[in-house]
Write an enzyme that holds these catalytic residues in place. Structure first.
Site, PDB file in Angstrom:
ATOM      1  N   LYS A  19       0.835  -1.219   0.000  1.00 43.54           N
ATOM      2  CA  LYS A  19       0.000   0.000   0.000  1.00 43.54           C
ATOM      3  C   LYS A  19       0.864   1.261   0.000  1.00 43.54           C
ATOM      4  O   LYS A  19       0.607   2.189  -0.755  1.00 43.54           O
ATOM      5  CB  LYS A  19      -0.934   0.034   1.223  1.00 43.54           C
ATOM      6  CG  LYS A  19      -1.922  -1.109   1.298  1.00 43.54           C
ATOM      7  CD  LYS A  19      -2.913  -0.926   2.431  1.00 43.54           C
ATOM      8  CE  LYS A  19      -2.304  -0.983   3.821  1.00 43.54           C
ATOM      9  NZ  LYS A  19      -1.701  -2.284   4.166  1.00 43.54           N
ATOM     10  N   ARG A  94      -9.451   1.338   8.583  1.00 42.89           N
ATOM     11  CA  ARG A  94      -9.022  -0.031   8.858  1.00 42.89           C
ATOM     12  C   ARG A  94     -10.152  -0.843   9.499  1.00 42.89           C
ATOM     13  O   ARG A  94      -9.926  -1.962   9.945  1.00 42.89           O
ATOM     14  CB  ARG A  94      -7.840   0.004   9.824  1.00 42.89           C
ATOM     15  CG  ARG A  94      -6.497  -0.256   9.146  1.00 42.89           C
ATOM     16  CD  ARG A  94      -5.449  -0.225  10.217  1.00 42.89           C
ATOM     17  NE  ARG A  94      -4.271  -0.957   9.892  1.00 42.89           N
ATOM     18  CZ  ARG A  94      -3.181  -0.426   9.341  1.00 42.89           C
ATOM     19  NH1 ARG A  94      -3.174   0.836   8.989  1.00 42.89           N
ATOM     20  NH2 ARG A  94      -2.110  -1.161   9.138  1.00 42.89           N
ATOM     21  N   ARG A 133      11.589  -6.814   5.475  1.00 46.36           N
ATOM     22  CA  ARG A 133      11.450  -5.394   5.170  1.00 46.36           C
ATOM     23  C   ARG A 133      12.339  -4.568   6.093  1.00 46.36           C
ATOM     24  O   ARG A 133      12.431  -4.830   7.277  1.00 46.36           O
ATOM     25  CB  ARG A 133       9.981  -4.980   5.373  1.00 46.36           C
ATOM     26  CG  ARG A 133       9.741  -3.503   5.129  1.00 46.36           C
ATOM     27  CD  ARG A 133       8.295  -3.218   4.848  1.00 46.36           C
ATOM     28  NE  ARG A 133       7.497  -3.150   6.069  1.00 46.36           N
ATOM     29  CZ  ARG A 133       6.216  -2.810   6.074  1.00 46.36           C
ATOM     30  NH1 ARG A 133       5.586  -2.558   4.942  1.00 46.36           N
ATOM     31  NH2 ARG A 133       5.538  -2.772   7.204  1.00 46.36           N
ATOM     32  N   ARG A 166      11.136  -2.446  11.687  1.00 45.11           N
ATOM     33  CA  ARG A 166      10.056  -1.975  12.562  1.00 45.11           C
ATOM     34  C   ARG A 166       9.746  -3.050  13.602  1.00 45.11           C
ATOM     35  O   ARG A 166       9.741  -4.234  13.292  1.00 45.11           O
ATOM     36  CB  ARG A 166       8.803  -1.695  11.717  1.00 45.11           C
ATOM     37  CG  ARG A 166       8.809  -0.341  11.075  1.00 45.11           C
ATOM     38  CD  ARG A 166       7.695  -0.156  10.072  1.00 45.11           C
ATOM     39  NE  ARG A 166       6.382  -0.651  10.485  1.00 45.11           N
ATOM     40  CZ  ARG A 166       5.285  -0.535   9.740  1.00 45.11           C
ATOM     41  NH1 ARG A 166       5.334   0.048   8.563  1.00 45.11           N
ATOM     42  NH2 ARG A 166       4.133  -1.002  10.159  1.00 45.11           N
ATOM     43  N   ARG A 177      -0.996  -8.939  13.383  1.00 48.99           N
ATOM     44  CA  ARG A 177      -1.471  -7.901  12.452  1.00 48.99           C
ATOM     45  C   ARG A 177      -2.334  -8.519  11.349  1.00 48.99           C
ATOM     46  O   ARG A 177      -3.331  -7.937  10.931  1.00 48.99           O
ATOM     47  CB  ARG A 177      -0.273  -7.159  11.839  1.00 48.99           C
ATOM     48  CG  ARG A 177       0.433  -6.262  12.846  1.00 48.99           C
ATOM     49  CD  ARG A 177       1.779  -5.807  12.349  1.00 48.99           C
ATOM     50  NE  ARG A 177       1.703  -4.913  11.203  1.00 48.99           N
ATOM     51  CZ  ARG A 177       2.715  -4.706  10.365  1.00 48.99           C
ATOM     52  NH1 ARG A 177       3.860  -5.345  10.516  1.00 48.99           N
ATOM     53  NH2 ARG A 177       2.575  -3.857   9.376  1.00 48.99           N
TER      54      ARG A 177
HETATM   55  P1  AMP Z   1       0.972   0.656   8.997  1.00 47.59           P
HETATM   56  O1  AMP Z   1       2.185   1.497   8.896  1.00 47.59           O
HETATM   57  O2  AMP Z   1      -0.173   1.153   8.135  1.00 47.59           O
HETATM   58  O3  AMP Z   1       1.240  -0.817   8.815  1.00 47.59           O
HETATM   59  O4  AMP Z   1       0.439   0.823  10.504  1.00 47.59           O
HETATM   60  C1  AMP Z   1       1.233   0.407  11.603  1.00 47.59           C
HETATM   61  C2  AMP Z   1       0.357   0.332  12.848  1.00 47.59           C
HETATM   62  O5  AMP Z   1      -0.193   1.616  13.134  1.00 47.59           O
HETATM   63  C3  AMP Z   1      -0.857  -0.594  12.751  1.00 47.59           C
HETATM   64  O6  AMP Z   1      -0.523  -1.952  12.996  1.00 47.59           O
HETATM   65  C4  AMP Z   1      -1.750   0.001  13.836  1.00 47.59           C
HETATM   66  O7  AMP Z   1      -1.295  -0.371  15.128  1.00 47.59           O
HETATM   67  C5  AMP Z   1      -1.510   1.499  13.685  1.00 47.59           C
HETATM   68  N1  AMP Z   1      -2.473   2.106  12.747  1.00 47.59           N
HETATM   69  C6  AMP Z   1      -2.205   2.677  11.535  1.00 47.59           C
HETATM   70  N2  AMP Z   1      -3.333   3.124  10.964  1.00 47.59           N
HETATM   71  C7  AMP Z   1      -4.340   2.846  11.816  1.00 47.59           C
HETATM   72  C8  AMP Z   1      -5.755   3.031  11.797  1.00 47.59           C
HETATM   73  N3  AMP Z   1      -6.362   3.571  10.740  1.00 47.59           N
HETATM   74  N4  AMP Z   1      -6.466   2.616  12.870  1.00 47.59           N
HETATM   75  C9  AMP Z   1      -5.872   2.043  13.927  1.00 47.59           C
HETATM   76  N5  AMP Z   1      -4.560   1.816  14.010  1.00 47.59           N
HETATM   77  C10 AMP Z   1      -3.788   2.204  12.967  1.00 47.59           C
END
Ligand code: AMP
Length: 222
Positions: A19, A94, A133, A166, A177
């Site tokens: 994404k 999400r 990653r 990360r 996740r």
């Molecule tokens: P990402 O970088 O999009 O993989 O997001 C990393 C983490 O941030 C996720 O596993 C969630 O813990 C948190 N996160 C990101 N976006 C959201 C969202 N829209 N709602 C809730 N938690 C989020």
């Protein structure tokens, strides 16, 4: 450049589907901002804000950050001028309640206004992508140790920043996740499909190959 009303895009897909990479390319092509809620939260954490401190506990476990924290930052970000012509949202919504809130933030759910692009990648491939990653601490650029390694180990090609893994890209957290995605986020495919706003694209293959599929499916001019 005048962008069409449908340039309000949300990217859907499990963690590791690409994404962030496709959102970045789309944002450059459309001239609308790439908004990653994950990057926004990581920035809050590195600045040590109260929101960052609260969010970190959930993120480290692979859980969703509660909506009372998320909605405020998303509402504020989308109210900025640079979103007037549209945006590429990556990581939000999400869950179905977040999608309903997004409609509200965007002024109502008129079909065709907002489109969702879903990237489909098999689970074993997602795990392979996430465990290898590496992310730049400074600019957020992403690498894959086998398929897209940096020129110098541990150093970002783009800005010279440190590359790190990360915390939530460790194998035990990845499983959590993916489960959160299956339970909370996957129902969004039905949500957007029912309003004829879903575009589904296969997310496997090289970045450029996926991007060609993405622009063709969205009808974005070359
Ligand atoms: P990402 O970088 O999009 O993989 O997001 C990393 C983490 O941030 C996720 O596993 C969630 O813990 C948190 N996160 C990101 N976006 C959201 C969202 N829209 N709602 C809730 N938690 C989020």
């Amino acid at each position: 450049m005048t962008t069409p009303a449908s340039s309000k895009l949300v990217l859907l897909g499990p963690p590791g589907a690409g994404k962030g990479t496709q959102a970045e390319l789309l944002s450059a092509r459309l001239g609308t901002p790439h908004i990653s809620t994950g990057d926004m939260l990581r920035s809050e954490i590195s600045q040590g804000t109260a929101l960052g401190v609260r969010a970190k506990g959930f993120m480290d476990k692979g859980e969703l950050v509660p909506d009372d924290l998320m909605l405020g930052i998303v509402r504020q970000r989308l109210a900025r001028m640079d979103c007037n012509e549209g945006f590429v949202l990556d990581g939000f919504p999400r869950s179905v309640p977040q999608a309903v809130s997004l409609d509200d933030i965007c002024g109502g759910a008129s079909p065709g206004k907002l489109r969702a692009l879903s990237l489909d990648v098999p689970t074993d491939e997602l795990v392979r992508r996430l465990t290898e990653r590496r992310t730049c601490r400074k600019c957020g650029a992403m690498y894959h140790l086998t398929f897209e390694p940096p020129k110098r180990p541990g150093i970002c090609d783009k800005c010279g920043g440190d590359l790190y893994q990360r915390d939530d890209d460790r194998e035990e957290i990845i499983a959590a996740r993916l489960e959160v995605y299956r339970k909370e986020t996957a129902p969004l495919l039905t949500f957007y499909r029912e309003r004829s706003a879903l575009v589904e694209v296969q997310g496997t293959g090289a970045t450029e190959q996926v991007f060609r599929r993405v622009v063709a499916s969205l009808g974005v001019p070359a």
